[in-house]
Design a protein around this motif. Structure first.
Motif, PDB file in Angstrom:
ATOM      1  N   GLN A  16       0.828  -1.209   0.000  1.00 50.95           N
ATOM      2  CA  GLN A  16       0.000   0.000   0.000  1.00 50.95           C
ATOM      3  C   GLN A  16       0.863   1.260   0.000  1.00 50.95           C
ATOM      4  OE1 GLN A  16      -3.532   0.233  -0.141  1.00 50.95           O
ATOM      5  NE2 GLN A  16      -3.148  -1.862  -0.810  1.00 50.95           N
ATOM      6  N   LEU A  17       1.934   1.240   0.779  1.00 52.36           N
ATOM      7  CA  LEU A  17       2.843   2.390   0.829  1.00 52.36           C
ATOM      8  C   LEU A  17       3.506   2.619  -0.523  1.00 52.36           C
ATOM      9  CD1 LEU A  17       4.231   4.595   2.461  1.00 52.36           C
ATOM     10  CD2 LEU A  17       5.936   2.909   3.157  1.00 52.36           C
ATOM     11  N   GLU A  18       3.945   1.554  -1.178  1.00 47.94           N
ATOM     12  CA  GLU A  18       4.566   1.686  -2.498  1.00 47.94           C
ATOM     13  C   GLU A  18       3.580   2.251  -3.513  1.00 47.94           C
ATOM     14  OE1 GLU A  18       6.007  -2.227  -3.325  1.00 47.94           O
ATOM     15  OE2 GLU A  18       7.846  -1.947  -2.153  1.00 47.94           O
ATOM     16  N   LYS A  19       2.344   1.779  -3.458  1.00 44.47           N
ATOM     17  CA  LYS A  19       1.314   2.288  -4.368  1.00 44.47           C
ATOM     18  C   LYS A  19       1.055   3.767  -4.112  1.00 44.47           C
ATOM     19  CE  LYS A  19      -3.474   1.438  -5.808  1.00 44.47           C
ATOM     20  NZ  LYS A  19      -3.868   2.823  -5.833  1.00 44.47           N
ATOM     21  N   MET A  20       0.973   4.141  -2.848  1.00 44.38           N
ATOM     22  CA  MET A  20       0.743   5.540  -2.494  1.00 44.38           C
ATOM     23  C   MET A  20       1.893   6.423  -2.984  1.00 44.38           C
ATOM     24  SD  MET A  20       1.417   8.231  -0.043  1.00 44.38           S
ATOM     25  CE  MET A  20       2.531   7.342   0.958  1.00 44.38           C
ATOM     26  N   LEU A  21       3.123   5.953  -2.831  1.00 42.22           N
ATOM     27  CA  LEU A  21       4.278   6.736  -3.289  1.00 42.22           C
ATOM     28  C   LEU A  21       4.285   6.882  -4.803  1.00 42.22           C
ATOM     29  CD1 LEU A  21       7.105   5.411  -0.939  1.00 42.22           C
ATOM     30  CD2 LEU A  21       6.069   7.682  -0.927  1.00 42.22           C
ATOM     31  N   GLN A  22       3.955   5.822  -5.521  1.00 38.10           N
ATOM     32  CA  GLN A  22       3.877   5.905  -6.989  1.00 38.10           C
ATOM     33  C   GLN A  22       2.807   6.908  -7.411  1.00 38.10           C
ATOM     34  OE1 GLN A  22       3.162   1.855  -8.148  1.00 38.10           O
ATOM     35  NE2 GLN A  22       5.332   1.303  -8.150  1.00 38.10           N
ATOM     36  N   ASP A  23       1.653   6.853  -6.771  1.00 40.09           N
ATOM     37  CA  ASP A  23       0.583   7.806  -7.081  1.00 40.09           C
ATOM     38  C   ASP A  23       1.023   9.232  -6.775  1.00 40.09           C
ATOM     39  OD1 ASP A  23      -0.995   5.676  -7.808  1.00 40.09           O
ATOM     40  OD2 ASP A  23      -2.226   5.699  -5.991  1.00 40.09           O
ATOM     41  N   PHE A  76       4.118  10.534  -6.641  1.00 33.75           N
ATOM     42  CA  PHE A  76       5.110  11.043  -7.584  1.00 33.75           C
ATOM     43  C   PHE A  76       4.503  11.242  -8.972  1.00 33.75           C
ATOM     44  CE2 PHE A  76       8.143   9.226  -4.433  1.00 33.75           C
ATOM     45  CZ  PHE A  76       8.735  10.434  -4.088  1.00 33.75           C
ATOM     46  N   GLY A  77       3.555  10.394  -9.352  1.00 30.61           N
ATOM     47  CA  GLY A  77       2.858  10.592 -10.620  1.00 30.61           C
ATOM     48  C   GLY A  77       2.072  11.892 -10.627  1.00 30.61           C
ATOM     49  N   LEU A  78       1.360  12.151  -9.549  1.00 32.65           N
ATOM     50  CA  LEU A  78       0.592  13.394  -9.449  1.00 32.65           C
ATOM     51  C   LEU A  78       1.507  14.602  -9.353  1.00 32.65           C
ATOM     52  CD1 LEU A  78      -2.283  12.288  -7.054  1.00 32.65           C
ATOM     53  CD2 LEU A  78      -2.458  12.823  -9.498  1.00 32.65           C
ATOM     54  N   SER A  79       2.618  14.452  -8.669  1.00 30.83           N
ATOM     55  CA  SER A  79       3.576  15.543  -8.550  1.00 30.83           C
ATOM     56  C   SER A  79       4.096  15.948  -9.926  1.00 30.83           C
ATOM     57  CB  SER A  79       4.738  15.117  -7.645  1.00 30.83           C
ATOM     58  OG  SER A  79       5.697  16.134  -7.554  1.00 30.83           O
ATOM     59  N   THR A  80       4.380  14.967 -10.762  1.00 28.61           N
ATOM     60  CA  THR A  80       4.843  15.246 -12.117  1.00 28.61           C
ATOM     61  C   THR A  80       3.759  15.966 -12.914  1.00 28.61           C
ATOM     62  OG1 THR A  80       6.282  13.305 -12.060  1.00 28.61           O
ATOM     63  CG2 THR A  80       5.724  14.176 -14.228  1.00 28.61           C
ATOM     64  N   GLN A  81       2.522  15.512 -12.775  1.00 27.41           N
ATOM     65  CA  GLN A  81       1.424  16.155 -13.492  1.00 27.41           C
ATOM     66  C   GLN A  81       1.234  17.598 -13.035  1.00 27.41           C
ATOM     67  OE1 GLN A  81      -1.971  13.624 -12.870  1.00 27.41           O
ATOM     68  NE2 GLN A  81      -1.356  12.173 -14.453  1.00 27.41           N
TER      69      GLN A  81
END
Length: 75
Positions: free
Chosen positions: A21-28, A30-35
């Motif tokens: 869950q933590l890995e998924k949250m971090l991926q989300d 960083f993805g949103l941060s890029t957007q």
């Protein structure tokens, strides 16, 4: 001993789930941060274009804020 083994397995499964869950949250994140960075860049670009176009808005020939199109001066 069997209870301890079951408890340990349960703890490992819960830990693995939480790490996933933590890995998924971090991926989300960083993805949103890029957007968000891309959107800010686009906003600043559009703001710059808007300012340039607003300077051209004046239609009177005597307007001191009027700029010729494509930076070509009239003869």
């Amino acid at each position: 001993m069997e209870k301890m083994k079951k408890f340990s397995e349960l703890v490992r499964e819960q830990y693995a789930f939480l790490v996933g869950q933590l890995e998924k949250m971090l991926q989300d994140y960083f993805g949103l941060s890029t957007q968000v960075k891309e959107m800010h860049a686009e906003i600043f670009s559009l703001k710059t274009k808007l300012v340039k176009e607003l300077l051209r808005r004046c239609m009177r020939e005597s307007c001191d804020k009027r700029r010729p199109e494509n930076n070509v001066t009239a003869v």
